[in-house]
Design a protein around this motif. Sequence first.
Motif, PDB file in Angstrom:
ATOM      1  N   MET A 150       0.829  -1.198   0.000  1.00  0.00           N
ATOM      2  CA  MET A 150       0.000   0.000   0.000  1.00  0.00           C
ATOM      3  C   MET A 150       0.873   1.261   0.000  1.00  0.00           C
ATOM      4  O   MET A 150       0.660   2.177  -0.787  1.00  0.00           O
ATOM      5  N   TYR A 151       1.874   1.295   0.890  1.00  0.00           N
ATOM      6  CA  TYR A 151       2.789   2.440   0.940  1.00  0.00           C
ATOM      7  C   TYR A 151       3.540   2.600  -0.382  1.00  0.00           C
ATOM      8  O   TYR A 151       3.672   3.706  -0.891  1.00  0.00           O
ATOM      9  N   HIS A 174       2.696   1.639  -3.372  1.00  0.00           N
ATOM     10  CA  HIS A 174       1.780   2.104  -4.424  1.00  0.00           C
ATOM     11  C   HIS A 174       1.479   3.593  -4.261  1.00  0.00           C
ATOM     12  O   HIS A 174       1.482   4.350  -5.228  1.00  0.00           O
ATOM     13  N   HIS A 175       1.227   3.999  -3.029  1.00  0.00           N
ATOM     14  CA  HIS A 175       0.833   5.385  -2.770  1.00  0.00           C
ATOM     15  C   HIS A 175       2.007   6.364  -2.876  1.00  0.00           C
ATOM     16  O   HIS A 175       1.875   7.433  -3.465  1.00  0.00           O
ATOM     17  N   TYR A 176       3.149   6.014  -2.278  1.00  0.00           N
ATOM     18  CA  TYR A 176       4.259   6.953  -2.199  1.00  0.00           C
ATOM     19  C   TYR A 176       5.369   6.703  -3.224  1.00  0.00           C
ATOM     20  O   TYR A 176       5.832   7.635  -3.869  1.00  0.00           O
ATOM     21  N   GLY A 224       3.458   6.332  -6.696  1.00  0.00           N
ATOM     22  CA  GLY A 224       2.435   7.353  -6.860  1.00  0.00           C
ATOM     23  C   GLY A 224       3.009   8.739  -6.659  1.00  0.00           C
ATOM     24  O   GLY A 224       4.021   9.100  -7.262  1.00  0.00           O
ATOM     25  N   ASP A 225       2.396   9.501  -5.785  1.00  0.00           N
ATOM     26  CA  ASP A 225       2.827  10.873  -5.533  1.00  0.00           C
ATOM     27  C   ASP A 225       3.926  10.895  -4.476  1.00  0.00           C
ATOM     28  O   ASP A 225       3.657  11.093  -3.293  1.00  0.00           O
ATOM     29  N   CYS A 267       5.429  12.045   0.325  1.00  0.00           N
ATOM     30  CA  CYS A 267       6.119  11.146   1.254  1.00  0.00           C
ATOM     31  C   CYS A 267       7.014  11.955   2.188  1.00  0.00           C
ATOM     32  O   CYS A 267       7.822  12.776   1.741  1.00  0.00           O
ATOM     33  N   ASN A 308       4.291   8.583   6.024  1.00  0.00           N
ATOM     34  CA  ASN A 308       3.184   9.487   6.359  1.00  0.00           C
ATOM     35  C   ASN A 308       3.452  10.322   7.614  1.00  0.00           C
ATOM     36  O   ASN A 308       2.571  11.011   8.105  1.00  0.00           O
TER      37      ASN A 308
END
Length: 75
Positions: free
Chosen positions: A25-26, A28-30, A33-34, A38, A59
């Motif tokens: 999840m981290y 993919h998100h950071y 992703g954007d 981070c 986060n």
Amino acid sequence: MSCPHCDECTFMSDRLSHMPTVSEMYEHHYCSGDHTGCARFTVADSVGFERVPETLYPNDHEGAQFVIAQQPVSA
């Protein structure tokens, strides 16, 4: 666009190896992703990747600001 620090940042493999779902999840998100959102990237971009604490979560923006504030101001 992926984070320019992906190769040197071992947070996911070192800190979250026992939690693959959270790690994914981290990542993919950071990482994929954007990455500008981070906290680890924020510290690296501001004061250098070598100053990113191993324990800083992606986060933890308050922690990132604390690390940045502790750095000496260069003249």
